[in-house]
Design a protein around this motif. Sequence first.
Motif, PDB file in Angstrom:
ATOM      1  N   LEU A  79       0.874  -1.339  -0.093  1.00 34.95           N
ATOM      2  CA  LEU A  79       0.060  -0.047   0.106  1.00 34.95           C
ATOM      3  C   LEU A  79       0.815   1.222   0.073  1.00 34.95           C
ATOM      4  O   LEU A  79       0.789   2.096  -0.724  1.00 34.95           O
ATOM      5  N   LYS A  80       1.864   1.405   0.921  1.00 32.71           N
ATOM      6  CA  LYS A  80       2.881   2.543   0.734  1.00 32.71           C
ATOM      7  C   LYS A  80       3.447   2.635  -0.478  1.00 32.71           C
ATOM      8  O   LYS A  80       3.523   3.618  -1.075  1.00 32.71           O
ATOM      9  N   VAL A  81       3.967   1.430  -1.172  1.00 28.83           N
ATOM     10  CA  VAL A  81       4.345   1.553  -2.386  1.00 28.83           C
ATOM     11  C   VAL A  81       3.524   2.273  -3.486  1.00 28.83           C
ATOM     12  O   VAL A  81       3.857   3.255  -4.355  1.00 28.83           O
ATOM     13  N   HIS A  82       2.411   1.995  -3.396  1.00 27.19           N
ATOM     14  CA  HIS A  82       1.411   2.474  -4.075  1.00 27.19           C
ATOM     15  C   HIS A  82       0.741   3.723  -4.058  1.00 27.19           C
ATOM     16  O   HIS A  82       0.250   4.475  -4.886  1.00 27.19           O
ATOM     17  N   ILE A  83       0.878   4.086  -2.619  1.00 31.27           N
ATOM     18  CA  ILE A  83       0.575   5.495  -2.650  1.00 31.27           C
ATOM     19  C   ILE A  83       1.469   6.323  -3.125  1.00 31.27           C
ATOM     20  O   ILE A  83       1.175   7.451  -3.518  1.00 31.27           O
ATOM     21  N   ALA A  84       2.808   6.015  -2.648  1.00 36.25           N
ATOM     22  CA  ALA A  84       4.023   6.960  -3.568  1.00 36.25           C
ATOM     23  C   ALA A  84       3.731   6.701  -5.148  1.00 36.25           C
ATOM     24  O   ALA A  84       3.916   7.671  -5.747  1.00 36.25           O
ATOM     25  N   ALA A  85       3.254   5.566  -5.375  1.00 36.39           N
ATOM     26  CA  ALA A  85       3.307   5.550  -7.217  1.00 36.39           C
ATOM     27  C   ALA A  85       2.135   6.340  -7.585  1.00 36.39           C
ATOM     28  O   ALA A  85       2.115   6.961  -8.716  1.00 36.39           O
ATOM     29  N   GLY A  86       0.857   6.405  -6.840  1.00 38.73           N
ATOM     30  CA  GLY A  86      -0.198   7.393  -6.984  1.00 38.73           C
ATOM     31  C   GLY A  86       0.407   8.987  -7.236  1.00 38.73           C
ATOM     32  O   GLY A  86      -0.071   9.433  -7.908  1.00 38.73           O
ATOM     33  N   LEU A  87       1.254   9.310  -6.271  1.00 40.74           N
ATOM     34  CA  LEU A  87       1.662  10.733  -6.260  1.00 40.74           C
ATOM     35  C   LEU A  87       2.779  10.726  -7.599  1.00 40.74           C
ATOM     36  O   LEU A  87       2.697  11.750  -8.195  1.00 40.74           O
ATOM     37  N   ASN A  88       3.547   9.634  -7.896  1.00 40.86           N
ATOM     38  CA  ASN A  88       4.216   9.849  -9.173  1.00 40.86           C
ATOM     39  C   ASN A  88       3.418   9.845 -10.469  1.00 40.86           C
ATOM     40  O   ASN A  88       4.082  10.346 -11.469  1.00 40.86           O
ATOM     41  N   VAL A  89       2.227   9.326 -10.485  1.00 39.70           N
ATOM     42  CA  VAL A  89       1.414   9.481 -11.654  1.00 39.70           C
ATOM     43  C   VAL A  89       0.348  10.607 -11.548  1.00 39.70           C
ATOM     44  O   VAL A  89      -0.392  10.607 -12.342  1.00 39.70           O
ATOM     45  N   GLY A  90       0.573  11.285 -10.646  1.00 42.14           N
ATOM     46  CA  GLY A  90      -0.398  12.413 -10.600  1.00 42.14           C
ATOM     47  C   GLY A  90      -1.345  12.642  -9.540  1.00 42.14           C
ATOM     48  O   GLY A  90      -2.116  13.765  -9.811  1.00 42.14           O
ATOM     49  N   LEU A  91      -1.740  11.886  -8.689  1.00 40.37           N
ATOM     50  CA  LEU A  91      -2.698  11.916  -7.994  1.00 40.37           C
ATOM     51  C   LEU A  91      -2.254  12.882  -6.713  1.00 40.37           C
ATOM     52  O   LEU A  91      -1.122  12.947  -6.476  1.00 40.37           O
ATOM     53  N   THR A  92      -3.043  13.613  -6.371  1.00 35.63           N
ATOM     54  CA  THR A  92      -2.878  14.634  -5.185  1.00 35.63           C
ATOM     55  C   THR A  92      -2.739  13.794  -3.858  1.00 35.63           C
ATOM     56  O   THR A  92      -3.571  12.773  -3.727  1.00 35.63           O
ATOM     57  N   ARG A  93      -2.287  14.604  -2.722  1.00 42.51           N
ATOM     58  CA  ARG A  93      -2.515  13.870  -1.440  1.00 42.51           C
ATOM     59  C   ARG A  93      -3.901  14.099  -1.067  1.00 42.51           C
ATOM     60  O   ARG A  93      -4.383  12.999  -0.425  1.00 42.51           O
ATOM     61  N   ASP A  94      -4.662  15.194  -1.394  1.00 41.42           N
ATOM     62  CA  ASP A  94      -5.971  15.144  -1.060  1.00 41.42           C
ATOM     63  C   ASP A  94      -6.698  13.980  -1.787  1.00 41.42           C
ATOM     64  O   ASP A  94      -7.802  13.424  -1.140  1.00 41.42           O
ATOM     65  N   GLU A  95      -6.348  13.622  -2.884  1.00 47.27           N
ATOM     66  CA  GLU A  95      -7.185  12.598  -3.549  1.00 47.27           C
ATOM     67  C   GLU A  95      -6.875  11.376  -3.033  1.00 47.27           C
ATOM     68  O   GLU A  95      -7.824  10.448  -2.835  1.00 47.27           O
ATOM     69  N   ILE A  96      -5.747  10.956  -2.501  1.00 47.47           N
ATOM     70  CA  ILE A  96      -5.228   9.785  -1.784  1.00 47.47           C
ATOM     71  C   ILE A  96      -6.026   9.671  -0.621  1.00 47.47           C
ATOM     72  O   ILE A  96      -6.571   8.594  -0.175  1.00 47.47           O
ATOM     73  N   VAL A  97      -6.077  10.724   0.052  1.00 42.26           N
ATOM     74  CA  VAL A  97      -6.717  10.707   1.443  1.00 42.26           C
ATOM     75  C   VAL A  97      -8.214  10.286   1.175  1.00 42.26           C
ATOM     76  O   VAL A  97      -8.776   9.758   1.965  1.00 42.26           O
ATOM     77  N   GLU A  98      -9.036  11.038   0.270  1.00 43.68           N
ATOM     78  CA  GLU A  98     -10.389  10.720  -0.168  1.00 43.68           C
ATOM     79  C   GLU A  98     -10.430   9.258  -0.616  1.00 43.68           C
ATOM     80  O   GLU A  98     -11.522   8.646  -0.059  1.00 43.68           O
TER      81      GLU A  98
END
Length: 129
Positions: A79-98
């Motif tokens: 999960l931590k790797v893919h949260i970082a991956a989400g940031l790498n591909v353009g997700l914002t922190r707010d989107e990840i929190v949501e």
Amino acid sequence: MTHQPQTRLERGTQALAQIDGEAGEAVIASLADIAPDFATLLLEFPFGDIYTRPGLDLRAREVATIAALAAMGTAQPQLKVHIAAGLNVGLTRDEIVEILMQMAVYAGFPAALNGLFAAKEVFAQRDAA
């Protein structure tokens, strides 16, 4: 004209670098001494076959992956790797929190809490770098 990867392994290696960067490369390297064939399978199937399919962009694929891993509740390192991956591909922190808050509805509060704590850790590591 750029070279288009032809093999599953080439596609997977390129996709992993784009999505997970150094974290993904570290996972592959950590398998070298125990299960190098599994590292190849990891590159070929999820990254070479699935992540490179048309139909969803990488942002959408990471939304799905973050949600699935959070809902599982047992895959914190991934999960931590893919949260970082989400940031790498353009997700914002707010989107990840949501995304993680949404998991409270379908996977329960413990899964959402654990996911939010994982995100907090990833965000702090990014801020410290």
